[in-house]
Write an enzyme that holds these catalytic residues in place. Structure first.
Site, PDB file in Angstrom:
ATOM      1  N   SER A 115      45.531  18.293 -11.479  1.00  0.00           N
ATOM      2  CA  SER A 115      45.274  18.363 -12.920  1.00  0.00           C
ATOM      3  C   SER A 115      44.101  17.498 -13.353  1.00  0.00           C
ATOM      4  O   SER A 115      43.539  17.721 -14.420  1.00  0.00           O
ATOM      5  CB  SER A 115      46.523  17.953 -13.706  1.00  0.00           C
ATOM      6  N   ASP A 162      48.224  10.417 -18.520  1.00  0.00           N
ATOM      7  CA  ASP A 162      48.237  11.432 -17.465  1.00  0.00           C
ATOM      8  C   ASP A 162      46.921  12.219 -17.483  1.00  0.00           C
ATOM      9  O   ASP A 162      46.165  12.197 -18.459  1.00  0.00           O
ATOM     10  CB  ASP A 162      49.436  12.356 -17.669  1.00  0.00           C
ATOM     11  N   THR A 181      45.577  15.267 -17.764  1.00  0.00           N
ATOM     12  CA  THR A 181      45.024  16.261 -18.680  1.00  0.00           C
ATOM     13  C   THR A 181      44.520  15.634 -19.975  1.00  0.00           C
ATOM     14  O   THR A 181      43.395  15.926 -20.402  1.00  0.00           O
ATOM     15  CB  THR A 181      46.058  17.378 -18.922  1.00  0.00           C
ATOM     16  N   ASP A 241      54.378  22.048 -15.890  1.00  0.00           N
ATOM     17  CA  ASP A 241      54.028  21.593 -14.539  1.00  0.00           C
ATOM     18  C   ASP A 241      55.077  20.640 -13.974  1.00  0.00           C
ATOM     19  O   ASP A 241      55.541  20.803 -12.846  1.00  0.00           O
ATOM     20  CB  ASP A 241      52.669  20.906 -14.594  1.00  0.00           C
ATOM     21  N   HIS A 283      57.317  21.333 -10.653  1.00  0.00           N
ATOM     22  CA  HIS A 283      57.237  20.474  -9.468  1.00  0.00           C
ATOM     23  C   HIS A 283      58.628  20.188  -8.896  1.00  0.00           C
ATOM     24  O   HIS A 283      58.808  20.155  -7.684  1.00  0.00           O
ATOM     25  CB  HIS A 283      56.552  19.142  -9.805  1.00  0.00           C
ATOM     26  N   ASP A 335      45.568  24.731 -16.200  1.00  0.00           N
ATOM     27  CA  ASP A 335      44.610  24.029 -15.356  1.00  0.00           C
ATOM     28  C   ASP A 335      44.762  24.411 -13.887  1.00  0.00           C
ATOM     29  O   ASP A 335      43.875  24.159 -13.078  1.00  0.00           O
ATOM     30  CB  ASP A 335      44.740  22.515 -15.546  1.00  0.00           C
ATOM     31  N   HIS A 336      45.884  25.036 -13.558  1.00  0.00           N
ATOM     32  CA  HIS A 336      46.168  25.474 -12.181  1.00  0.00           C
ATOM     33  C   HIS A 336      47.513  26.154 -12.231  1.00  0.00           C
ATOM     34  O   HIS A 336      48.178  26.162 -13.293  1.00  0.00           O
ATOM     35  CB  HIS A 336      46.216  24.281 -11.219  1.00  0.00           C
ATOM     36  N   HIS A 371      50.957  22.494  -6.229  1.00  0.00           N
ATOM     37  CA  HIS A 371      50.168  23.463  -6.990  1.00  0.00           C
ATOM     38  C   HIS A 371      49.758  24.654  -6.126  1.00  0.00           C
ATOM     39  O   HIS A 371      49.821  24.593  -4.901  1.00  0.00           O
ATOM     40  CB  HIS A 371      48.903  22.797  -7.546  1.00  0.00           C
TER      41      HIS A 371
END
Lengths: 619, 619
Positions: free
Chosen positions: A187, A246, A248, A408, A412, A453-454, A577
């Site tokens: 990220s 974090d 982002t 996200d 995870h 972002d992914h 990811h």
């Protein structure tokens, strides 16, 4: 050196030059370290000039260091690193104004040369949007949007009776997320690409990675927030459901190779870059999220930059400091606001709205170890951010980044229900945003983007009869609970027609008998029941022996479920990811720039063009 | 009854009415079977008229049958089916011409009523495209396109140096694929939705499913190929790399609840529907694919409709019968052509081009059990199809469906390399098609669509050091071969710059040391090496005991790999379809209709509108 870097005309950047002398390993060629390297730049077919002449700057000091790396896993197992000596220089806060191609050449080792092609895009300087709101669903893929729609919107005969707000956006695109060092991004470097137009490496925020040990000396590139504020005086808002340091949110103002330098990230929100001369930065109007541990005093256990109390630091610069939803809603719209609502990541939608007893943890943002019970959601934070930005920015307009971070975070840990809840909260936030902008007459002058972002490798393949699964005695028999194709049946998450959440689309039942047969594709060992975790976010794998770095299915997670072996190295306790292109939804001025398939960096350039930020001459 | 069915004005359809009397189980209410039900239709707020009066047709005969089903998996295990008696009628080959809403009501059980809402879309009758080419990548998702791009196109610093042809399409959309009976679709009902504008059920081709035992009496809906040919005399081409009776090609002309009625499907290509009066159909100009076993005589082992020789049947109607690539390329463009190039599915790109010894199987289309060595690829079939369609259709234009079938088939067997090879061949075909249409001046009058019918839960999460994996002794240690994030590194499939396949983008090395860490999310037990299968398509799971319906990792597949337990019921020997929305790429007239997110049936309506096929009055 980074071949084929694209620049916005007038964007600030640093140059880092490195000459390597590998001392051993397959790349060693026996040459001494060349400390006399030179560097030239040519515009188009023009004459190559020394960098000092080209930019009219002083020669930089020579720096030297070494670094080590492993050639492959065998070398790592054998503990045989390769050592590389480095001679380096850096030139800082430069800019290119004239569109077109440049050739940058490093001359070294007595005749060797490495060439990089730089390209300054030729973009119109006319401003087309007053405001840009960039929603980022961290890790959000098309597959997840499809699953979220299924559990929150009713279908009849294969047709939805209502749609996601994203589904109603006029323009859809796909962005390619690969980074410089890897085809799988994290990220930090993906956010850097979105905000700066420059691909980077894993863990990098707003810099290209150099090989030095100092995480704060890497070559920087200016971000959309910085350029927008420096050139137009536009106002900036930053909202996230993560701890606010974090990646982002951090990538909007921080410039470091190490995303884990959380304290420095928080300082950069307020003070910008202080170790070098950089851009004009006065702090955002709005900074809302979690991560109180980087704000409260070290006396209370805080882990802050230079051991300062950052609540006090922000207050000194006229921020209202807000610690809960009640204070957020009551805060004046004409003053800057710092809202930090919990230690660590903010509570998930599912826990705030359905399983509320999970909020009973010692996470109060004051650091007093009481629970953070009165947390706002992404919608409330975003709507208040818009209030403040609209009230304060006047004619100058605003840039707001609002992140649904825990799509996200919950993917995870294989907590599909919480992840989809976060995605639905994002969609609900977008819906409320469109409505608010429409009511205040700002919709047509605001570009709204929704992207990720992914990805994570996630999909739904059918249904699970959880009652049947629990009634079977062996794992092989439990697998019969899975229904595919016609046996998938229809979603039971929307089964009452009696939604608890007025005006919003969320499942009416998170715990139906028939759940989704869903999963990730890169997992630790784990036990699957495909049922909602009512006691809080899932912890799929744990170390059975302390500090063994050998994670195995958590005996306390998914009792009665199917034991599945993972594919990831056993040091992983969670998923990773994935590669997939991610969707981009666009509405408003310049929306047509987001059609089709493009690179993540094109989002920066399209936003910059829509704001009219290209500059053909120094201002 | 199917609530909220959408119709094209003038589209033929059948109506099936069923009244159910459950004899046992949770739905039994103790009422006798009502054989005196009635059915009315009202246009808008108008008077409800009996169906016979509304359409000016005769009353239909009463039919009766029963069917059984299991309420859940416990009932199935206990072998306790529920029995339902049925009274039914059917009205056939009807059409609605006036746009707007209709209310259809079934009156039964002495006062009960069930209402369906029908909607005839109000579409312009003006034709905007002369031709439509619909490419279907069966099972193709955005995730797979991303992976295919990575192995076939070179990147520098996270930026591609070339792109897929799909990436260059101006318009991107997403389609939702859910069907009536399930949120997971198969290729039959999804193709039916794309071609007819009507959602259907698993295994259905061009019909809604009724509950009778006869697979050929289900209520039909007219397809885009049928309507286009009936109303405009337009020409039709059908190309697939599957056996040609497979669902995606079949759904253009077949109307049956059972996609496995392959013989009847082949007959429908040639003769249309023969058991009822239906639409005008004269056969396609082009029918290219595999599946010779439904063509050659039963004396040679063929499984044909009414035991006929379908090569002879097609030849009788002036088709050139082609059995290999050489004959395909030499065939005249002004005559109709049947090209059947192998028994079963066609050979995969990887086997035709890299591992050619795998073609040595007894699959010759003649049925003589010699090998089918000279098979064309999708590109050659598609380009020849366009030649013939252009030459023969004149001013009338054409509709061509070209399917890359084995993206799906190879994903089913977890053969990621072959699946991505098929996807790259599809992209190469699209590229050659655009080029050809451009050269012949037809590009601007042709709408080109590229989409899929459903997904598989696939993604790439990193890389695998296959050398390291094979050198480890335990599965837990082998997992260390997986590299994620920065350890993913860069693609090694494009590593030579020396592509074997001139003018096309395919990997230069299918067997690099560092492969993709990729996978599906719904699997049988299997062994993963993440390496190309050089001996032909993968067979991941087998029955260890004959007829046990208990599949386990194939001992001959993936030797030295990691043994992974599956999540699917153990009767599954392969993976299954997934939920995700799939991409739609559009270029040409009406391309703007394919922006954003929409339902699979909208593709039918947009194609029909682009062809100007709506009819406000009977012709």
């Amino acid at each position: 050196m980074h071949d084929r870097a694209d620049f916005l005309a007038g964007q600030y950047f640093d140059i880092r030059l490195e000459v390597h002398a590998p001392q051993n390993g397959s790349e060693a060629i026996g040459l001494p370290l060349d400390e006399a390297f030179t560097f030239t730049i040519a515009k188009g077919d023009g004459e190559a000039k020394p960098v000092t002449e080209f930019f009219g700057i002083e020669e930089a000091e020579l720096e030297k260091w070494n670094f080590t790396w492993y050639e492959d896993l065998f070398a790592r197992d054998a503990k045989k690193p390769s050592v590389v000596d480095v001679a380096a220089k850096a030139y800082r806060r430069l800019a290119l104004y004239e569109p077109g191609e440049y050739t940058a050449t490093l001359h070294y080792n007595n005749g060797s040369a490495t060439t990089a092609n730089w390209f300054v895009r030729d973009l119109a300087e006319e401003r087309k949007a007053k405001n840009i709101i960039l929603f980022i669903g961290d890790g959000m893929t098309t597959n997840m949007i499809t699953a979220a729609r299924l559990i929150a919107h009713k279908t009849i005969n294969g047709k939805y009776q209502s749609l996601m707000q994203m589904d109603k956006f006029p323009v859809l695109g796909h962005q390619m997320t690969h980074s410089i060092d890897s085809f799988i991004t994290d990220s930090a470097n993906s956010a850097s690409a979105l905000y700066t137009g420059h691909k980077s490496s894993v863990n990098c925020l707003g810099v290209y990675a150099d090989s030095s040990k100092d995480p704060f000396d890497d070559p920087k590139v200016e971000t959309i927030a910085e350029i927008f504020h420096r050139l137009t005086g536009g106002h900036v808002g930053i909202v996230s459901t993560a701890y606010i340091a974090d990646a982002t949110p951090a990538a909007l103002t921080a410039h470091t190779r190490a995303r884990s330098e959380y304290g420095a990230v928080v300082d950069s929100f307020l003070n910008g870059i202080t170790n070098y001369t950089w851009t004009k930065w006065d702090g955002p109007d709005v900074l809302f999220g979690g991560g109180a541990e980087q704000f409260y005093s070290p006396e209370l256990g805080g882990e802050t930059y230079q051991e300062k109390d950052y609540y006090a630091e922000f207050a000194k610069k006229d921020y209202n400091v807000l610690w809960n939803r009640t204070a957020l809603l009551a805060a004046p719209s004409d003053e800057r606001a710092l809202g930090i609502f919990t230690v660590s990541n903010m509570a998930k939608w599912l826990d705030r709205n359905v399983y509320r007893s999970n909020l009973n943890q010692s996470l109060h943002p004051s650091g007093d170890e009481s629970p953070a019970l009165d947390q706002p959601g992404l919608k409330e934070m975003t709507l208040k951010a818009i209030d403040i930005l609209q009230a304060r920015s006047g004619d100058k307009g605003f840039f707001l980044m609002s992140e649904a971070a825990s799509i996200d975070k919950m993917m995870h840990v294989l907590d599909y229900d919480r992840a989809l809840g976060e995605l639905l909260e994002l969609d609900d936030t977008i819906k409320a945003t469109v409505q608010k902008l429409n009511e205040t007459g700002c919709l047509k002058e605001t570009l709204i983007l929704v992207t990720a972002d992914h990805g994570h490798g996630f999909d739904v393949m059918g249904s699970v009869d959880t009652t049947y699964l629990m009634a079977q005695n062996t794992d092989r028999k439990k697998r019969d609970a899975v229904g595919t194709y016609q046996n998938s049946g229809l979603s039971q998450y929307i089964n009452t027609g009696n939604l608890t959440y007025t005006d919003s689309n969320f499942p009416s039942n998170w715990d139906p008998r028939y759940t989704l047969f869903q999963g990730l594709m890169a997992d630790p060992d784990r036990r699957e029941t495909w049922s909602v975790r009512k006691d809080g976010p899932r912890e799929p794998a744990v170390e059975l022996e302390e500090d063994s770095e050998d994670f195995y299915a958590n005996p306390e997670d998914g009792e009665g479920g199917i034991l599945l072996n993972g594919t990831l190295p056993v040091e992983n306790d969670q998923g990773v990811h994935s590669l997939t292109d991610v969707p981009v939804f666009a509405m408003g001025p310049c929306q047509e720039k987001f059609m089709g398939v493009f690179n993540s960096i094109d989002i920066f350039f399209s936003m910059a063009e829509c704001f009219g930020l290209a500059r053909g001459t120094p201002s």
